[in-house]
Design a protein around this motif. Sequence first.
Motif, PDB file in Angstrom:
ATOM      1  N   GLU A 130      28.299 -65.712  52.241  1.00 13.26           N
ATOM      2  CA  GLU A 130      28.144 -64.612  51.794  1.00 13.26           C
ATOM      3  C   GLU A 130      28.856 -63.536  52.842  1.00 13.26           C
ATOM      4  OE1 GLU A 130      25.027 -60.799  50.397  1.00 13.26           O
ATOM      5  OE2 GLU A 130      24.445 -62.806  50.713  1.00 13.26           O
ATOM      6  N   GLY A 131      29.900 -62.735  52.227  1.00 11.99           N
ATOM      7  CA  GLY A 131      30.819 -61.793  52.781  1.00 11.99           C
ATOM      8  C   GLY A 131      31.911 -62.378  52.990  1.00 11.99           C
ATOM      9  N   SER A 132      32.264 -63.645  52.741  1.00 16.07           N
ATOM     10  CA  SER A 132      33.573 -64.366  52.340  1.00 16.07           C
ATOM     11  C   SER A 132      33.733 -64.461  51.076  1.00 16.07           C
ATOM     12  CB  SER A 132      33.658 -65.613  53.368  1.00 16.07           C
ATOM     13  OG  SER A 132      32.896 -66.737  52.707  1.00 16.07           O
ATOM     14  N   ARG A 133      34.996 -64.979  50.768  1.00 16.84           N
ATOM     15  CA  ARG A 133      35.332 -65.257  49.459  1.00 16.84           C
ATOM     16  C   ARG A 133      34.473 -66.635  48.902  1.00 16.84           C
ATOM     17  NH1 ARG A 133      40.969 -65.393  46.290  1.00 16.84           N
ATOM     18  NH2 ARG A 133      40.120 -66.357  44.307  1.00 16.84           N
ATOM     19  N   ARG A 134      33.719 -66.071  47.881  1.00 18.20           N
ATOM     20  CA  ARG A 134      32.809 -67.391  47.249  1.00 18.20           C
ATOM     21  C   ARG A 134      33.265 -67.856  46.172  1.00 18.20           C
ATOM     22  NH1 ARG A 134      26.887 -64.763  47.740  1.00 18.20           N
ATOM     23  NH2 ARG A 134      26.438 -66.837  47.727  1.00 18.20           N
ATOM     24  N   VAL A 135      33.014 -69.197  45.963  1.00 17.27           N
ATOM     25  CA  VAL A 135      33.449 -69.973  44.710  1.00 17.27           C
ATOM     26  C   VAL A 135      32.403 -69.820  43.668  1.00 17.27           C
ATOM     27  CG1 VAL A 135      34.241 -72.136  43.852  1.00 17.27           C
ATOM     28  CG2 VAL A 135      35.054 -71.382  46.235  1.00 17.27           C
ATOM     29  N   LEU A 136      32.946 -69.483  42.474  1.00 10.63           N
ATOM     30  CA  LEU A 136      31.897 -69.582  41.407  1.00 10.63           C
ATOM     31  C   LEU A 136      32.049 -70.852  40.586  1.00 10.63           C
ATOM     32  CD1 LEU A 136      32.396 -66.058  39.628  1.00 10.63           C
ATOM     33  CD2 LEU A 136      30.676 -66.721  41.370  1.00 10.63           C
ATOM     34  N   ARG A 137      30.933 -71.510  40.314  1.00 10.59           N
ATOM     35  CA  ARG A 137      30.775 -72.637  39.398  1.00 10.59           C
ATOM     36  C   ARG A 137      29.615 -72.519  38.578  1.00 10.59           C
ATOM     37  NH1 ARG A 137      35.028 -73.291  41.010  1.00 10.59           N
ATOM     38  NH2 ARG A 137      35.927 -74.882  42.224  1.00 10.59           N
ATOM     39  N   PHE A 138      29.860 -73.258  37.291  1.00 12.61           N
ATOM     40  CA  PHE A 138      28.971 -72.919  36.143  1.00 12.61           C
ATOM     41  C   PHE A 138      28.279 -74.415  36.026  1.00 12.61           C
ATOM     42  CE2 PHE A 138      31.789 -69.628  36.222  1.00 12.61           C
ATOM     43  CZ  PHE A 138      31.109 -68.692  35.981  1.00 12.61           C
ATOM     44  N   ASP A 139      27.039 -74.400  35.778  1.00 16.96           N
ATOM     45  CA  ASP A 139      26.413 -75.674  35.440  1.00 16.96           C
ATOM     46  C   ASP A 139      26.357 -75.571  33.825  1.00 16.96           C
ATOM     47  OD1 ASP A 139      24.540 -77.234  33.943  1.00 16.96           O
ATOM     48  OD2 ASP A 139      22.864 -76.965  35.549  1.00 16.96           O
ATOM     49  N   LEU A 140      27.282 -76.440  33.291  1.00 11.57           N
ATOM     50  CA  LEU A 140      27.906 -76.533  31.755  1.00 11.57           C
ATOM     51  C   LEU A 140      26.586 -76.798  31.017  1.00 11.57           C
ATOM     52  CD1 LEU A 140      31.263 -77.996  32.091  1.00 11.57           C
ATOM     53  CD2 LEU A 140      30.721 -75.584  32.204  1.00 11.57           C
ATOM     54  N   ASP A 141      25.713 -77.447  31.321  1.00 15.20           N
ATOM     55  CA  ASP A 141      24.423 -77.571  30.474  1.00 15.20           C
ATOM     56  C   ASP A 141      23.486 -76.379  30.282  1.00 15.20           C
ATOM     57  OD1 ASP A 141      24.941 -80.450  29.621  1.00 15.20           O
ATOM     58  OD2 ASP A 141      24.385 -80.913  31.692  1.00 15.20           O
ATOM     59  N   ALA A 142      23.457 -75.768  31.377  1.00 13.95           N
ATOM     60  CA  ALA A 142      22.846 -74.405  31.728  1.00 13.95           C
ATOM     61  C   ALA A 142      23.470 -73.541  30.914  1.00 13.95           C
ATOM     62  CB  ALA A 142      22.595 -73.997  33.164  1.00 13.95           C
ATOM     63  N   ALA A 165      27.987 -58.639  36.368  1.00 17.51           N
ATOM     64  CA  ALA A 165      26.970 -57.535  35.916  1.00 17.51           C
ATOM     65  C   ALA A 165      25.464 -58.328  35.903  1.00 17.51           C
ATOM     66  CB  ALA A 165      27.206 -57.296  34.469  1.00 17.51           C
ATOM     67  N   GLY A 166      25.387 -59.718  36.516  1.00 16.77           N
ATOM     68  CA  GLY A 166      24.316 -60.510  36.400  1.00 16.77           C
ATOM     69  C   GLY A 166      23.998 -61.079  35.024  1.00 16.77           C
ATOM     70  N   TYR A 167      24.796 -60.892  33.890  1.00 15.66           N
ATOM     71  CA  TYR A 167      24.668 -61.322  32.727  1.00 15.66           C
ATOM     72  C   TYR A 167      24.594 -62.889  32.317  1.00 15.66           C
ATOM     73  CZ  TYR A 167      25.104 -61.164  27.759  1.00 15.66           C
ATOM     74  OH  TYR A 167      24.876 -61.360  26.257  1.00 15.66           O
ATOM     75  N   LEU A 168      25.797 -63.353  33.300  1.00 13.19           N
ATOM     76  CA  LEU A 168      26.028 -64.938  33.090  1.00 13.19           C
ATOM     77  C   LEU A 168      25.709 -65.644  34.169  1.00 13.19           C
ATOM     78  CD1 LEU A 168      27.648 -66.768  30.810  1.00 13.19           C
ATOM     79  CD2 LEU A 168      29.708 -66.244  32.442  1.00 13.19           C
ATOM     80  N   PRO A 169      24.734 -66.747  34.134  1.00 15.75           N
ATOM     81  CA  PRO A 169      24.143 -67.571  35.252  1.00 15.75           C
ATOM     82  C   PRO A 169      25.343 -68.399  35.672  1.00 15.75           C
ATOM     83  CG  PRO A 169      23.641 -68.593  32.834  1.00 15.75           C
ATOM     84  CD  PRO A 169      24.298 -67.199  32.635  1.00 15.75           C
ATOM     85  N   CYS A 170      25.508 -68.254  36.831  1.00 18.69           N
ATOM     86  CA  CYS A 170      26.527 -69.123  37.810  1.00 18.69           C
ATOM     87  C   CYS A 170      25.907 -69.637  39.192  1.00 18.69           C
ATOM     88  CB  CYS A 170      27.624 -68.169  37.847  1.00 18.69           C
ATOM     89  SG  CYS A 170      27.645 -67.044  39.410  1.00 18.69           S
ATOM     90  N   ILE A 171      26.629 -70.420  39.625  1.00 12.96           N
ATOM     91  CA  ILE A 171      26.353 -70.911  41.029  1.00 12.96           C
ATOM     92  C   ILE A 171      27.388 -70.434  41.881  1.00 12.96           C
ATOM     93  CG2 ILE A 171      26.105 -73.050  42.436  1.00 12.96           C
ATOM     94  CD1 ILE A 171      25.253 -74.392  39.970  1.00 12.96           C
ATOM     95  N   ARG A 172      26.999 -69.336  43.000  1.00 14.27           N
ATOM     96  CA  ARG A 172      27.934 -69.111  44.137  1.00 14.27           C
ATOM     97  C   ARG A 172      27.924 -70.133  45.291  1.00 14.27           C
ATOM     98  NH1 ARG A 172      25.901 -64.118  42.095  1.00 14.27           N
ATOM     99  NH2 ARG A 172      27.874 -62.839  41.143  1.00 14.27           N
ATOM    100  N   LEU A 173      29.055 -70.814  45.841  1.00 14.37           N
ATOM    101  CA  LEU A 173      29.282 -71.494  46.636  1.00 14.37           C
ATOM    102  C   LEU A 173      30.071 -70.818  47.791  1.00 14.37           C
ATOM    103  CD1 LEU A 173      30.380 -74.770  44.740  1.00 14.37           C
ATOM    104  CD2 LEU A 173      28.317 -74.154  45.466  1.00 14.37           C
TER     105      LEU A 173
END
Length: 69
Positions: A43-55, A32-40
Amino acid sequence: MTTVGNVRLGTVSDAAKFLDIEPDTVYRWVKAGYLPCIRLGVEGSRRVLRFDLDALRRWVEGQTRAGGP
């Protein structure tokens, strides 16, 4: 959790535990675009989500001041 430089990157599970919510909710909030994340990955393939814990902590503090969801 992984540390890259000074940045602590957490997984979906780490973010869910930090926020005290279910991992499915983390995925929904990211979609939904509500939670900030980093997509590794490419694009078009399965992407991994990571979260900057301080952010993520700053995001929570901002939600608390703004009244939250």
